[in-house]
Enzyme design. Structure first.
Site, PDB file in Angstrom:
ATOM      1  N   GLY A 115       0.678  -1.314   0.023  1.00  0.00           N
ATOM      2  CA  GLY A 115       0.050   0.239   0.039  1.00  0.00           C
ATOM      3  C   GLY A 115       0.935   1.209  -0.120  1.00  0.00           C
ATOM      4  N   LEU A 117       3.636   2.584  -1.763  1.00  0.00           N
ATOM      5  CA  LEU A 117       4.008   2.214  -3.094  1.00  0.00           C
ATOM      6  C   LEU A 117       5.371   1.901  -3.331  1.00  0.00           C
ATOM      7  CD1 LEU A 117       1.364   4.015  -5.101  1.00  0.00           C
ATOM      8  CD2 LEU A 117       1.371   1.659  -4.936  1.00  0.00           C
ATOM      9  N   LYS A 238      -7.608   1.875 -17.463  1.00  0.00           N
ATOM     10  CA  LYS A 238      -8.221   2.004 -15.991  1.00  0.00           C
ATOM     11  C   LYS A 238      -9.812   1.956 -15.921  1.00  0.00           C
ATOM     12  CE  LYS A 238      -6.899   4.290 -11.523  1.00  0.00           C
ATOM     13  NZ  LYS A 238      -6.037   5.420 -10.939  1.00  0.00           N
ATOM     14  N   HIS A 252     -10.152   7.812  -9.592  1.00  0.00           N
ATOM     15  CA  HIS A 252      -9.238   6.886  -8.624  1.00  0.00           C
ATOM     16  C   HIS A 252      -9.873   6.991  -7.176  1.00  0.00           C
ATOM     17  CE1 HIS A 252      -5.511   5.337  -7.530  1.00  0.00           C
ATOM     18  NE2 HIS A 252      -5.251   6.095  -6.359  1.00  0.00           N
ATOM     19  N   SER A 334      33.177  -1.915   7.954  1.00  0.00           N
ATOM     20  CA  SER A 334      32.921  -1.098   9.208  1.00  0.00           C
ATOM     21  C   SER A 334      31.783  -1.657  10.342  1.00  0.00           C
ATOM     22  CB  SER A 334      32.603   0.411   8.546  1.00  0.00           C
ATOM     23  OG  SER A 334      33.296   0.882   7.788  1.00  0.00           O
ATOM     24  N   GLU A 355      19.812   1.400   0.699  1.00  0.00           N
ATOM     25  CA  GLU A 355      19.328   0.838   1.941  1.00  0.00           C
ATOM     26  C   GLU A 355      17.825   0.514   2.272  1.00  0.00           C
ATOM     27  OE1 GLU A 355      23.013   3.188   2.723  1.00  0.00           O
ATOM     28  OE2 GLU A 355      20.882   3.525   1.616  1.00  0.00           O
ATOM     29  N   ASP A 412      34.308  12.363  11.723  1.00  0.00           N
ATOM     30  CA  ASP A 412      33.721  12.254  10.591  1.00  0.00           C
ATOM     31  C   ASP A 412      32.406  13.377  10.517  1.00  0.00           C
ATOM     32  OD1 ASP A 412      34.887  10.224   9.244  1.00  0.00           O
ATOM     33  OD2 ASP A 412      33.675   8.446   9.949  1.00  0.00           O
ATOM     34  N   GLN A 416      27.437  11.775   9.133  1.00  0.00           N
ATOM     35  CA  GLN A 416      27.503  10.189   9.631  1.00  0.00           C
ATOM     36  C   GLN A 416      27.222   9.764  10.824  1.00  0.00           C
ATOM     37  OE1 GLN A 416      29.294   8.602   6.627  1.00  0.00           O
ATOM     38  NE2 GLN A 416      28.653  10.713   6.079  1.00  0.00           N
TER      39      GLN A 416
END
Length: 606
Positions: A115, A117, A238, A252, A334, A355, A412, A416
């Site tokens: 749901g 998307l 559609k 929609h 690391s 990620e 850093d 970071q």
């Protein structure tokens, strides 16, 4: 190939039932369901291999509705397959119904919640990776909308699947041209999508999504394709079949104005059923043999980083449990998952700097019963937060490890530094949040995570810290450790992770001046040890929380939530400024969370 007339009748029934259940609910997305009805009718009638009576059969295919708003179509398919009744279909979106507005695993045939998307295909990649690991021939079918192909997560998944050559994965893209507010970026230009996916190594097939013959050919081609994933790019309309809404903007996410007339236009209600073929001859999934758990141990007083201890413990856990897998965001050296990668390369998944795909693959792997540990820098998990949130909606069991947390990473700088991660993870429904302070505690908690349900987060630190706990000590989730306490305590310092060592040093300095304070290691940030906090609050009346984190939502707020009704003084020491580059010791001092700051805070309160 199934009879063409049967496929047309089944598709018409799916459209009718999508209209009926949305009309009963007076909400939903019937037009988004109607565009994909021919695609799904042909899949169910001739290509999906699934036993609805045994959803846990390891040989079953997997079907993910990435366009989860088309749930009326999914539930209508379940009705046609005999999995639910017509009466249950009409409970769509009602309180207490299993048929929620967007699919969730409250239904045994739904692997993951969708749901939001752009998530179904990345999760599908994880399930497909599991199939390769298990050496089973099941197929993963993902129904995508064309609008969601604007999501970056889709292209993280596309590249990963292409690079891995996941031939057991097929994306069926419903190119109906219309999004929520109007036309999609590429409209009906299926070639635009084909060129992009082809560049990532996908086999692409462009078809008329309302022609059962073309659909059947494409689905068969997808199952027979080798060494690369397949994308079926289906041009559809559609609201197909109903003149009032077909290919029209503004329809929609709402029921049809005149459902009865639309149903009549589609030929009325039908009693068509479809027999979905089971996988047949299913084998058991491959699992490596298990061994004895031999966690690393460290001597009290020596120094070691918690990230190093996590890596060693994960490798030990991998040797003991054949169901443990590890995923990396291109920082294995690391976060210290490299040892696992070298010992168990088949169970190590490199997701690179993606990620969202990292977390999604973990969710997909756990669908198949694997125990995933996904690790990266804590700050980079913020990119994947929607996937983490949806993992909780999916009732997924995943373990996330965020290293290099807080200002204590040193030079850093702030880009970071994970300074919001505890708040982020605490807010996830049903989550567990752990923050160890030394190597032995980290090793024990790493092993304990394998048996926990839900989203579990372990926060590790970059620099070495003294070992304060002995080998083989146990640290139950929801517990804490009292490291300093006396009847004369004037306050209790509550810390976790790197600040535990600052709190101990501050307590020793204050004791030398005749001021006694308690120190509580609250390594379980969620759930917290309410009993220990209440005891400290009632005996000393003052709690000082110290955290390498922003003041909002982290350790201090977890403590406040536990004791606010008792009315003790709670002073929060946390990172309130924007850090720059400096040594770890300088960072802690500037943030006001080192031993000097703790001593000063205690003295101000006396």
């Amino acid at each position: 190939m199934p009879d063409l007339q049967f496929l047309c009748d089944l598709a018409a029934q799916l459209r009718v039932d999508s209209i009926r259940c949305s009309d009963a609910a007076q909400s939903g997305h019937p037009t988004s369901s109607m565009s994909a009805a021919d695609l799904m009718a042909t899949l169910f009638a001739g290509h999906l291999r699934y036993d609805f009576d045994h959803p846990d059969d390891p040989g079953n295919d997997h079907l993910i509705f990435s366009k989860g708003h088309a749930s009326p179509l999914l539930y209508s398919l379940y009705k046609a397959a005999g999995a639910i009744t017509d009466e249950e279909l009409l409970t769509f979106r009602k309180r207490g119904s299993r048929l929620e507005g967007h699919p969730t695993p409250r239904l045994p045939w739904v692997d993951v919640a969708t749901g939001s998307l752009g998530q179904g295909l990345p999760v599908g990649v994880g399930i497909a990776l599991a199939g390769r690991l298990e050496r089973l021939p099941y197929h993963v079918w993902v129904l995508c909308g064309d609008g969601e192909l604007a999501e970056g997560s889709i292209w993280e998944a596309a590249e990963h699947a292409g690079d891995e050559g996941l031939a057991n994965l097929c994306a069926i893209v419903d190119v109906n041209r219309l999004g929520q507010r109007g036309p999609t970026r590429h409209g009906w230009d299926t070639g635009a999508y084909a060129r992009r996916l082809g560049a990532f190594g996908w086999h692409t097939i462009e078809i008329d999504g309302h022609d059962p013959g073309q659909i059947d050919y494409a689905l068969a081609d997808a199952r027979n394709t080798r060494r690369r994933p397949t994308a079926i790019l289906a041009r559809t309309r559609k609201g197909e079949g109903v003149n009032e809404v077909e290919n029209r903007e503004g329809a929609h996410g709402k029921p049809l104005k005149n459902a009865a007339r639309a149903i009549e236009e589609l030929g009325g209600e039908r009693g068509v059923t479809v027999r979905v073929s089971p996988a047949g001859g299913s084998r058991q999934p491959y699992r490596p043999e298990a061994g004895e758990l031999k966690l690393p141990g460290y001597e009290v007083g020596e120094e070691e980083s918690t990230r190093e201890a996590f890596g060693a413990a994960l490798a030990a856990l991998g040797a003991a449990r054949g169901d443990v897998v590890a995923l990396d965001g291109e920082v294995a050296d690391s976060v210290r998952t490299q040892a696992f990668a070298e010992a168990f390369p088949e169970r190590f998944f490199e997701c690179y700097i993606a990620e969202q795909q990292l977390v999604a693959a973990a969710v997909g792997l756990q669908v198949r019963g694997w125990v995933p540990y996904a690790a990266t820098f804590s700050v980079f998990l913020t990119r994947a937060y929607d996937f983490i949130r949806m993992a909780a909606v999916s009732r997924a069991d995943i373990r996330l490890v965020g290293s290099h947390a807080g200002v204590s990473i040193g030079e850093d700088g702030p880009s970071q530094m994970g300074l919001e991660d505890l708040a982020m993870m605490r807010a996830v429904h049903g989550s567990t949040v752990l923050y160890p302070c030394d190597a032995n505690q980290t090793a024990a908690l790493t092993a304990a995570m394998a048996s926990l349900d839900g989203v579990v987060y372990l926060r590790t630190s970059r620099g070495p810290t003294p070992v304060v706990y002995g080998r083989d000590e146990q640290f139950p989730v929801g517990g804490s450790r009292t490291l300093r306490r006396s009847d004369g305590d004037r306050a209790t310092v509550v810390a976790a992770g790197v600040t535990v060592h600052e709190a101990l040093a501050a307590a020793d300095e204050l004791a030398a001046e005749g001021i006694s304070v308690g120190v509580l290691d609250l390594y379980s940030v969620k759930p917290v040890d309410v009993a220990a906090l209440v005891a400290a609050a009632t005996t000393t009346g003052t709690l000082i929380t110290v955290e390498d984190h922003r003041p909002e939502g982290g350790l201090g707020d977890a403590v406040l939530d536990a004791v606010c009704d008792l009315g003790p003084r709670v002073v929060k020491l946390a990172v309130r400024h924007m850090p720059g580059s400096a040594t770890p010791a300088e960072q802690l001092a500037e943030a006001g969370i080192d031993r000097t700051a703790i001593v000063a805070a205690v003295k101000r309160l006396l």
